[in-house]
Design an enzyme around this catalytic site. Structure first.
Site, mmCIF file in Angstrom:
data_model
loop_
_atom_site.group_PDB
_atom_site.id
_atom_site.type_symbol
_atom_site.label_atom_id
_atom_site.label_comp_id
_atom_site.label_asym_id
_atom_site.label_seq_id
_atom_site.Cartn_x
_atom_site.Cartn_y
_atom_site.Cartn_z
ATOM 1 N N ARG A 8 0.858 -1.174 0.000
ATOM 2 C CA ARG A 8 0.000 0.000 0.000
ATOM 3 C C ARG A 8 0.902 1.234 0.000
ATOM 4 N NH1 ARG A 8 -2.085 -3.395 4.198
ATOM 5 N NH2 ARG A 8 -4.145 -4.254 3.710
ATOM 6 N N LYS A 58 -1.944 -2.067 8.216
ATOM 7 C CA LYS A 58 -3.072 -1.503 8.953
ATOM 8 C C LYS A 58 -3.061 -2.012 10.390
ATOM 9 C CE LYS A 58 -6.192 -0.779 5.050
ATOM 10 N NZ LYS A 58 -7.521 -1.084 4.459
ATOM 11 N N HIS A 112 -2.443 2.171 -6.146
ATOM 12 C CA HIS A 112 -3.117 0.944 -5.732
ATOM 13 C C HIS A 112 -3.308 -0.015 -6.900
ATOM 14 C CE1 HIS A 112 -4.367 -0.230 -1.787
ATOM 15 N NE2 HIS A 112 -5.462 -0.800 -2.232
ATOM 16 N N ARG A 117 -0.562 -2.490 -6.799
ATOM 17 C CA ARG A 117 -0.802 -3.527 -5.778
ATOM 18 C C ARG A 117 -1.814 -4.552 -6.293
ATOM 19 N NH1 ARG A 117 -1.077 -4.706 -0.092
ATOM 20 N NH2 ARG A 117 -3.192 -5.100 0.674
ATOM 21 N N HIS A 146 -3.817 -8.956 4.345
ATOM 22 C CA HIS A 146 -5.263 -8.953 4.527
ATOM 23 C C HIS A 146 -5.638 -9.719 5.790
ATOM 24 C CE1 HIS A 146 -6.007 -8.365 -0.073
ATOM 25 N NE2 HIS A 146 -5.787 -7.230 0.550
ATOM 26 N N TYR A 193 -9.554 -11.202 -5.909
ATOM 27 C CA TYR A 193 -8.657 -11.364 -7.055
ATOM 28 C C TYR A 193 -8.963 -12.631 -7.847
ATOM 29 C CZ TYR A 193 -6.254 -7.545 -4.873
ATOM 30 O OH TYR A 193 -5.973 -6.321 -4.327
#
Length: 313
Positions: free
Chosen positions: A160, A184, A257, A260, A283, A292
């Site tokens: 990211r 995150k 992004h 990514r 994730h 995806y």
């Protein structure tokens, strides 16, 4: 006397006061990010204003019909599906909080479903597009070395933007072939750093970064990617870099992004295990990574329709 007549800007209404308590709960006990709290504050301020216009003076007076009226008001105002969904999520959370704390007895949003928004598949570049982007001629000097390394690492490591600019020199481990990424929620993970991404990063750190760091005023930053003044590069600057170099090879409006997303899609198409990909991308939920597989299926369908002789019979 209306609710608006009974309070001024210096004396918040009961609705505003209780909403403030909920936002404090989200910040202190739930530990939500500042940007999330700010978004919820805007949505709930709008919600309270709507209730006051409807003559509702306390949350006990809110019913399902009023909630649906608020949702309709958002839609009629031209707000996107995502904005309406976020506002409804904020309102549902608020009313659940009110019941849990015994402020009201009933939750009028209990059976209210979030508005369904159209599924948007991530933007993905072709392998040829990525090659054109990374193989173009970059300017000589420290800026060119830096920009090349940024694009290589965004695609090569699947980072990211916030993770990229957050990298410190001590996070880069060339001998072991990985970078330590803080994602995150400050969660750490390892992302592979190999091939052309590793070469571009090594050349930049050995030469380009050294020159940029020499421009620093005062104490030097440990950041990997530096601006012209020797400070940590901003996310906004990375956006500008992606747009500039994308435009030069015909990829107008290229977003960081997208690199990514392209990394993830190309990895999956190449046979990467979904769980491994989840770990690399950082994730928390496998369902986020599974999007995806939809992208890959879409591409397979396009290839089939273009190539199969009986596809259009």
């Amino acid at each position: 006397m209306s609710a608006n007549e009974r309070h001024t800007e210096d004396t918040p209404s009961l609705l505003d006061t209780v909403t403030g308590e909920y936002l404090d709960y989200l910040a202190v006990e739930r530990g939500l990010a500042r940007n999330t709290i700010a978004a919820y504050r805007r949505d709930l301020t709008t919600y309270c204003s709507y209730l006051e216009r409807a003559g509702v003076e306390s949350f006990e007076g809110v019913n399902r019909q009023i909630i649906e009226g608020f949702v309709g008001d958002r839609r009629d105002g031209g707000y996107s599906d995502a904005s309406v969904e976020r506002a409804v999520a904020a309102v549902k959370g608020l009313h659940a909080f009110l019941v849990r704390d015994g402020i009201v007895a009933q939750n009028p949003t209990a059976a209210l479903r979030l508005p369904k928004k159209a599924e948007r598949l991530p933007e993905c570049l072709s392998v040829g597009d990525v090659s054109a982007l990374l193989d173009q001629d970059f300017p000589e000097g420290e800026m060119g070395l830096r920009d090349h390394a940024i694009l290589e690492v965004l695609y090569g490591c699947g980072l990211r933007v916030s993770e990229l600019v957050g990298l410190d020199v001590g996070d880069v481990h060339f001998d072991d072939g990985f970078v330590l990424v803080r994602g995150k929620g400050s969660k750490e993970r390892l992302a592979p750093l190999v091939g052309s991404a590793a070469r571009a990063m090594a050349q930049y750190i050995a030469d380009g970064r050294r020159r940029l760091a020499a421009h620093a005023r005062g104490s030097k930053t440990p950041a990997v990617f530096l601006n012209k003044n020797g400070g940590r590069l901003s996310r906004q600057s990375v956006h500008v870099i992606c747009e500039r170099y994308g435009r030069q090879v015909g990829l107008v409006g290229l977003h960081p992004h997208a690199l990514r997303h392209s990394f993830a899609t190309h990895m999956l198409a190449g046979g990467a295990d979904l769980r491994v990909l989840q770990e690399i991308l950082g994730h928390a939920d496998i369902s986020t990574t599974q999007v995806y597989t939809h992208v890959d299926r879409t591409q397979l369908t396009e290839v089939y329709l273009a190539a199969h002789p009986l596809a259009h019979r």
